[in-house]
Design a protein around this motif. Structure first.
Motif, mmCIF file in Angstrom:
data_model
loop_
_atom_site.group_PDB
_atom_site.id
_atom_site.type_symbol
_atom_site.label_atom_id
_atom_site.label_comp_id
_atom_site.label_asym_id
_atom_site.label_seq_id
_atom_site.Cartn_x
_atom_site.Cartn_y
_atom_site.Cartn_z
ATOM 1 N N ILE A 15 -3.866 -15.455 -1.506
ATOM 2 C CA ILE A 15 -4.328 -14.500 -0.779
ATOM 3 C C ILE A 15 -4.586 -13.868 0.429
ATOM 4 O O ILE A 15 -4.485 -13.131 0.956
ATOM 5 N N VAL A 16 -2.774 -14.180 0.751
ATOM 6 C CA VAL A 16 -2.400 -13.881 2.275
ATOM 7 C C VAL A 16 -1.997 -12.290 2.071
ATOM 8 O O VAL A 16 -1.728 -11.462 2.875
ATOM 9 N N ALA A 18 -2.244 -10.494 -0.571
ATOM 10 C CA ALA A 18 -3.959 -9.646 -0.203
ATOM 11 C C ALA A 18 -4.004 -8.826 0.406
ATOM 12 O O ALA A 18 -4.353 -7.431 -0.249
ATOM 13 N N ASN A 19 -4.270 -9.582 1.084
ATOM 14 C CA ASN A 19 -4.953 -9.215 2.582
ATOM 15 C C ASN A 19 -3.866 -8.381 3.389
ATOM 16 O O ASN A 19 -4.420 -7.419 4.574
ATOM 17 N N LEU A 20 -2.684 -8.276 3.619
ATOM 18 C CA LEU A 20 -1.884 -8.355 4.376
ATOM 19 C C LEU A 20 -1.807 -6.846 3.566
ATOM 20 O O LEU A 20 -0.897 -5.907 3.995
ATOM 21 N N PRO A 22 -1.411 -3.265 1.435
ATOM 22 C CA PRO A 22 -2.288 -1.961 0.736
ATOM 23 C C PRO A 22 -2.552 -1.778 -0.664
ATOM 24 O O PRO A 22 -1.209 -1.309 -0.842
ATOM 25 N N VAL A 25 -5.568 -5.785 -4.866
ATOM 26 C CA VAL A 25 -6.742 -6.075 -4.550
ATOM 27 C C VAL A 25 -6.883 -8.125 -5.750
ATOM 28 O O VAL A 25 -6.483 -7.752 -6.707
ATOM 29 N N SER A 28 -11.334 -12.091 -5.809
ATOM 30 C CA SER A 28 -11.845 -13.486 -5.123
ATOM 31 C C SER A 28 -10.814 -14.971 -5.369
ATOM 32 O O SER A 28 -9.532 -14.525 -6.034
ATOM 33 N N THR A 29 -11.150 -15.967 -5.072
ATOM 34 C CA THR A 29 -10.147 -16.727 -4.448
ATOM 35 C C THR A 29 -9.989 -17.406 -6.345
ATOM 36 O O THR A 29 -9.361 -18.135 -6.384
ATOM 37 N N ALA A 32 -7.662 -15.110 -7.675
ATOM 38 C CA ALA A 32 -6.288 -15.556 -6.662
ATOM 39 C C ALA A 32 -5.972 -17.085 -7.614
ATOM 40 O O ALA A 32 -4.339 -17.123 -7.506
ATOM 41 N N SER A 91 3.785 -1.496 -3.551
ATOM 42 C CA SER A 91 3.072 -2.164 -3.086
ATOM 43 C C SER A 91 3.451 -3.854 -3.628
ATOM 44 O O SER A 91 3.057 -4.432 -3.453
#
Length: 111
Positions: A15-16, A18-20, A22, A25, A28-29, A32, A91
């Motif tokens: 999750i971390v 994927a948020n950092l 670009p 994607v 959802s959790t 993940a 990526s």
């Protein structure tokens, strides 16, 4: 119990990352969590075989081909899990690096 905690740590790391990063994607959790399971299975069974097969190339590139094996595993996980998408090599490379670092940092608290 320890396996479940490792799975939760991997999910948080995904999750971390994927948020950092670009171009990565995670829908959802739950996605993940599934990605963590798939990456765990692929890293357990497929990655050692690929590393042995790629050993000559890895030696010639002074270990840099190891990153290509990691990226391949991430691409394979992205093709197997709906809701998980990786848009490019860079990526996937950064995603793998961040997942490894975050998992290591969070895993230190487990031991």
């Amino acid at each position: 119990m320890k396996l479940l905690l490792r799975l939760v740590i991997s999910t948080l790391a995904i999750i971390v990352a994927a948020n950092l990063v670009p171009g990565v994607v995670v829908a959802s959790t739950g996605t993940a969590f599934i990605v963590a399971i798939v990456l765990g299975i692929l890293n357990t069974f497929l990655k050692p075989v690929l590393q042995i097969l790629a050993l000559p190339i890895t030696i010639l590139t002074l270990g840099l081909f190891y990153f290509v094996v990691n990226v391949f595993i991430i691409y394979l996980a992205a093709s197997l899990v709906d809701g998980f998408r990786v848009d490019g090599f860079i990526s996937a490379l950064f995603f793998g690096l961040i997942v490894s670092v975050v998992s290591a940092i969070l895993g230190m608290f487990l031991d």
